[in-house]
Design a protein around this motif. Sequence first.
Motif, PDB file in Angstrom:
ATOM      1  N   ASP A   1     -45.829 -24.913  -2.719  1.00 22.31           N
ATOM      2  CA  ASP A   1     -44.894 -26.034  -2.849  1.00 22.31           C
ATOM      3  C   ASP A   1     -43.834 -25.788  -3.919  1.00 22.31           C
ATOM      4  OD1 ASP A   1     -44.079 -28.466  -1.882  1.00 22.31           O
ATOM      5  OD2 ASP A   1     -45.205 -29.621  -3.380  1.00 22.31           O
ATOM      6  N   VAL A   2     -43.659 -24.559  -4.352  1.00 28.90           N
ATOM      7  CA  VAL A   2     -42.663 -24.217  -5.368  1.00 28.90           C
ATOM      8  C   VAL A   2     -41.612 -23.317  -4.726  1.00 28.90           C
ATOM      9  CG1 VAL A   2     -42.233 -23.128  -7.602  1.00 28.90           C
ATOM     10  CG2 VAL A   2     -44.384 -24.355  -7.207  1.00 28.90           C
ATOM     11  N   ALA A   3     -40.393 -23.774  -4.674  1.00 30.73           N
ATOM     12  CA  ALA A   3     -39.327 -22.950  -4.094  1.00 30.73           C
ATOM     13  C   ALA A   3     -39.071 -21.744  -4.997  1.00 30.73           C
ATOM     14  CB  ALA A   3     -38.059 -23.777  -3.931  1.00 30.73           C
TER      15      ALA A   3
ATOM     16  N   ALA B   1     -40.288  -7.966  -3.789  1.00 31.15           N
ATOM     17  CA  ALA B   1     -41.679  -7.868  -3.338  1.00 31.15           C
ATOM     18  C   ALA B   1     -42.446  -9.167  -3.549  1.00 31.15           C
ATOM     19  CB  ALA B   1     -42.381  -6.729  -4.075  1.00 31.15           C
ATOM     20  N   ALA B   2     -41.970 -10.032  -4.435  1.00 28.97           N
ATOM     21  CA  ALA B   2     -42.653 -11.302  -4.689  1.00 28.97           C
ATOM     22  C   ALA B   2     -42.721 -12.158  -3.429  1.00 28.97           C
ATOM     23  CB  ALA B   2     -41.934 -12.071  -5.803  1.00 28.97           C
ATOM     24  N   LEU B   3     -41.691 -12.110  -2.601  1.00 27.41           N
ATOM     25  CA  LEU B   3     -41.661 -12.978  -1.421  1.00 27.41           C
ATOM     26  C   LEU B   3     -42.764 -12.621  -0.431  1.00 27.41           C
ATOM     27  CD1 LEU B   3     -37.831 -13.418  -0.742  1.00 27.41           C
ATOM     28  CD2 LEU B   3     -39.367 -14.780  -2.171  1.00 27.41           C
ATOM     29  N   ASP B   4     -43.118 -11.346  -0.355  1.00 31.97           N
ATOM     30  CA  ASP B   4     -44.201 -10.941   0.551  1.00 31.97           C
ATOM     31  C   ASP B   4     -45.556 -11.420   0.044  1.00 31.97           C
ATOM     32  OD1 ASP B   4     -42.450  -9.659   2.265  1.00 31.97           O
ATOM     33  OD2 ASP B   4     -42.607  -7.737   1.219  1.00 31.97           O
ATOM     34  N   LEU B   5     -45.678 -11.596  -1.278  1.00 29.05           N
ATOM     35  CA  LEU B   5     -46.943 -12.068  -1.850  1.00 29.05           C
ATOM     36  C   LEU B   5     -47.134 -13.567  -1.647  1.00 29.05           C
ATOM     37  CD1 LEU B   5     -46.806 -10.127  -5.248  1.00 29.05           C
ATOM     38  CD2 LEU B   5     -48.241  -9.583  -3.274  1.00 29.05           C
ATOM     39  N   LEU B   6     -46.045 -14.286  -1.406  1.00 32.38           N
ATOM     40  CA  LEU B   6     -46.105 -15.748  -1.278  1.00 32.38           C
ATOM     41  C   LEU B   6     -46.472 -16.117   0.158  1.00 32.38           C
ATOM     42  CD1 LEU B   6     -42.934 -16.436  -3.423  1.00 32.38           C
ATOM     43  CD2 LEU B   6     -45.280 -17.059  -4.047  1.00 32.38           C
TER      44      LEU B   6
ATOM     45  N   GLU C   1     -41.100 -20.349   4.716  1.00 32.27           N
ATOM     46  CA  GLU C   1     -39.926 -19.476   4.615  1.00 32.27           C
ATOM     47  C   GLU C   1     -38.701 -20.222   4.101  1.00 32.27           C
ATOM     48  OE1 GLU C   1     -39.647 -16.159   4.993  1.00 32.27           O
ATOM     49  OE2 GLU C   1     -41.822 -16.218   5.112  1.00 32.27           O
ATOM     50  N   GLU C   2     -38.603 -21.518   4.422  1.00 29.29           N
ATOM     51  CA  GLU C   2     -37.422 -22.259   3.971  1.00 29.29           C
ATOM     52  C   GLU C   2     -37.402 -22.478   2.457  1.00 29.29           C
ATOM     53  OE1 GLU C   2     -40.350 -25.328   5.728  1.00 29.29           O
ATOM     54  OE2 GLU C   2     -39.584 -23.324   6.216  1.00 29.29           O
ATOM     55  N   LYS C   3     -38.529 -22.217   1.811  1.00 29.84           N
ATOM     56  CA  LYS C   3     -38.579 -22.338   0.352  1.00 29.84           C
ATOM     57  C   LYS C   3     -38.415 -20.983  -0.350  1.00 29.84           C
ATOM     58  CE  LYS C   3     -41.086 -26.643  -0.436  1.00 29.84           C
ATOM     59  NZ  LYS C   3     -40.093 -27.166  -1.385  1.00 29.84           N
ATOM     60  N   LYS C   4     -38.089 -19.950   0.419  1.00 25.23           N
ATOM     61  CA  LYS C   4     -37.861 -18.630  -0.155  1.00 25.23           C
ATOM     62  C   LYS C   4     -36.375 -18.280  -0.042  1.00 25.23           C
ATOM     63  CE  LYS C   4     -42.387 -16.902   1.428  1.00 25.23           C
ATOM     64  NZ  LYS C   4     -43.069 -15.848   2.231  1.00 25.23           N
ATOM     65  N   ALA C   5     -35.850 -17.637  -1.085  1.00 20.09           N
ATOM     66  CA  ALA C   5     -34.449 -17.225  -1.066  1.00 20.09           C
ATOM     67  C   ALA C   5     -34.304 -15.909  -1.816  1.00 20.09           C
ATOM     68  CB  ALA C   5     -33.561 -18.294  -1.706  1.00 20.09           C
ATOM     69  N   HIS C   6     -33.310 -15.133  -1.429  1.00 15.22           N
ATOM     70  CA  HIS C   6     -33.058 -13.835  -2.068  1.00 15.22           C
ATOM     71  C   HIS C   6     -31.563 -13.597  -2.132  1.00 15.22           C
ATOM     72  CE1 HIS C   6     -32.576  -9.270  -1.606  1.00 15.22           C
ATOM     73  NE2 HIS C   6     -32.861  -9.505  -2.869  1.00 15.22           N
ATOM     74  N   HIS C   7     -31.125 -13.086  -3.288  1.00 17.25           N
ATOM     75  CA  HIS C   7     -29.714 -12.718  -3.428  1.00 17.25           C
ATOM     76  C   HIS C   7     -29.611 -11.349  -4.084  1.00 17.25           C
ATOM     77  CE1 HIS C   7     -25.435 -12.914  -4.146  1.00 17.25           C
ATOM     78  NE2 HIS C   7     -25.642 -12.652  -5.427  1.00 17.25           N
ATOM     79  N   LEU C   8     -28.896 -10.434  -3.449  1.00 20.18           N
ATOM     80  CA  LEU C   8     -28.590  -9.125  -4.018  1.00 20.18           C
ATOM     81  C   LEU C   8     -27.126  -9.129  -4.423  1.00 20.18           C
ATOM     82  CD1 LEU C   8     -29.503  -6.185  -4.591  1.00 20.18           C
ATOM     83  CD2 LEU C   8     -28.663  -5.614  -2.298  1.00 20.18           C
ATOM     84  N   GLU C   9     -26.871  -8.996  -5.724  1.00 20.05           N
ATOM     85  CA  GLU C   9     -25.501  -9.058  -6.241  1.00 20.05           C
ATOM     86  C   GLU C   9     -24.826  -7.691  -6.119  1.00 20.05           C
ATOM     87  OE1 GLU C   9     -22.082 -10.774  -7.999  1.00 20.05           O
ATOM     88  OE2 GLU C   9     -23.853 -11.613  -7.003  1.00 20.05           O
ATOM     89  N   PRO C  10     -23.768  -7.605  -5.336  1.00 20.36           N
ATOM     90  CA  PRO C  10     -23.091  -6.314  -5.146  1.00 20.36           C
ATOM     91  C   PRO C  10     -22.516  -5.777  -6.454  1.00 20.36           C
ATOM     92  CG  PRO C  10     -22.372  -7.930  -3.503  1.00 20.36           C
ATOM     93  CD  PRO C  10     -23.158  -8.676  -4.534  1.00 20.36           C
ATOM     94  N   GLY C  11     -22.752  -4.499  -6.722  1.00 19.87           N
ATOM     95  CA  GLY C  11     -22.139  -3.827  -7.858  1.00 19.87           C
ATOM     96  C   GLY C  11     -22.675  -4.188  -9.224  1.00 19.87           C
ATOM     97  N   ALA C  12     -23.698  -5.038  -9.295  1.00 17.96           N
ATOM     98  CA  ALA C  12     -24.187  -5.522 -10.590  1.00 17.96           C
ATOM     99  C   ALA C  12     -25.310  -4.649 -11.121  1.00 17.96           C
ATOM    100  CB  ALA C  12     -24.659  -6.966 -10.472  1.00 17.96           C
ATOM    101  N   GLY C  13     -25.281  -4.395 -12.427  1.00 12.61           N
ATOM    102  CA  GLY C  13     -26.370  -3.709 -13.094  1.00 12.61           C
ATOM    103  C   GLY C  13     -27.379  -4.696 -13.646  1.00 12.61           C
TER     104      GLY C  13
END
Length: 439
Positions: A340-342, A361-366, A371-383
């Motif tokens: 119940d934690v997004a 990898a955290a999302l696969d453990l949840l 699925e609607e409470k999972k989100a992922h963002h990959l920031e282009p060019g960011a270190g």
Amino acid sequence: MRYMATYDLMETVRNTNQWLGATAQAIGSYPWTGLMPTPFFRLLAAWGEVTERSFSRMVAKPDWGITSVLAEDGRDHLVAVEPVVMKAFGDLVHFKAIGRPERARKVMLVAPMSGHYATLLRSTVASLLPDCEVYVTDWHNARDIPVSAGKFDIEDYTLYLVEFMRHLGPDIHVIAVCQPAPLALAATAWLAEREPAAQPRTLTLIGGPIDPDAAPTEVTDFGRRVTMGQLEEMVIQQVGFKYAGAGRMVYPGLLQLASFMSMNADRHGEAFLNQILRVAKGEASDHDKHNRFYDEYLAVMDMTAEFYLSTVERIFKRREIARNAFTIRGEPVNIGAITDVAVKIVEGEKDDISAPGQCLAALDLLTGLPEEKKAHHLEPGAGHYGIFAGRSWRDNIRPLVLGFIDANGGPRGVRPEPGPRAQEASDAEARSRDAGAPA
């Protein structure tokens, strides 16, 4: 005793260099040197100033330097840093804007314990303050904690997070940056199993090593090459006589700083040479770009030996979080119990410390989280630094995180209508997808 002698030897070298810098600055600054037709004394004073400042910063905890925040009433409200939970190895502090109405968003920012102070997140805190009530985990320097306070390993760290979350209540939104990401995930799972009502509303994990093997880096390769016995022999020392923690076994901040500097010795050498020339020409200032960066970068803290060693062994070598095999005091922590934690994952495309995939990898453990409470963002060019404190954080990631908080901040089990922040996040996610970055 040899460990304590080694610790004191490092401090003696640091202290001597600080004294040499101060002496050189004083000699090069005497009025009579102006009569000499040579730039030598000006360069000597400049070298002394840069050297003294650098070595003195290594044992000083930086100030937060956040004095006020602008509110919607057009006034600058003074900011007070107030501890709300005080513990032996770290406090939970609140950045309270005096006279400003309390913000609806309550954010707990989990700072890394990886050799630098929590002030490393200064710009992150400053960016969140206008919109949130901000709480930060402010970890203490192990050299200042008496041996009588006992041990502090990753299990103790996780239980500290559990206590902090419990204290702030279920309306909290947790943001964990880098090293504490796997332990913040474990703390949330611990509450999910034992005190579901105390769980945070959302959990945002930024660039953390949930599964170090998902995308190997130089850091993970080092962890594989060195045995625990070799690591303990090479880097663990006893705090010297000067500090309250005398006799405590630690991984010294000065030793870690030396390894950091050696990894990019040419770049750091060039930066300091250029700063000496700027000081000699009168072009430097107390808070110029060089000093702002190195005042923070050089300020290091000791970690307890058991925390450092248990992190390497259990997070990187055994991969206990990645395998969902982490235990606290012999009791298993089931990450699949989070239902119940997004959870939002943020990674940087060019992160060379926690490479893309390690945090995801955290999302696969949840397994118990919809699925609607999972989100992922990959920031282009960011270190690594950019995803929580740089331009990428300010311009793109921060709006996404606030939108995620707003979209999941209502009563449990009820999805609220998207507000302006949520719409802003949705638009930003769409821009990321259009640019080819996974959302």
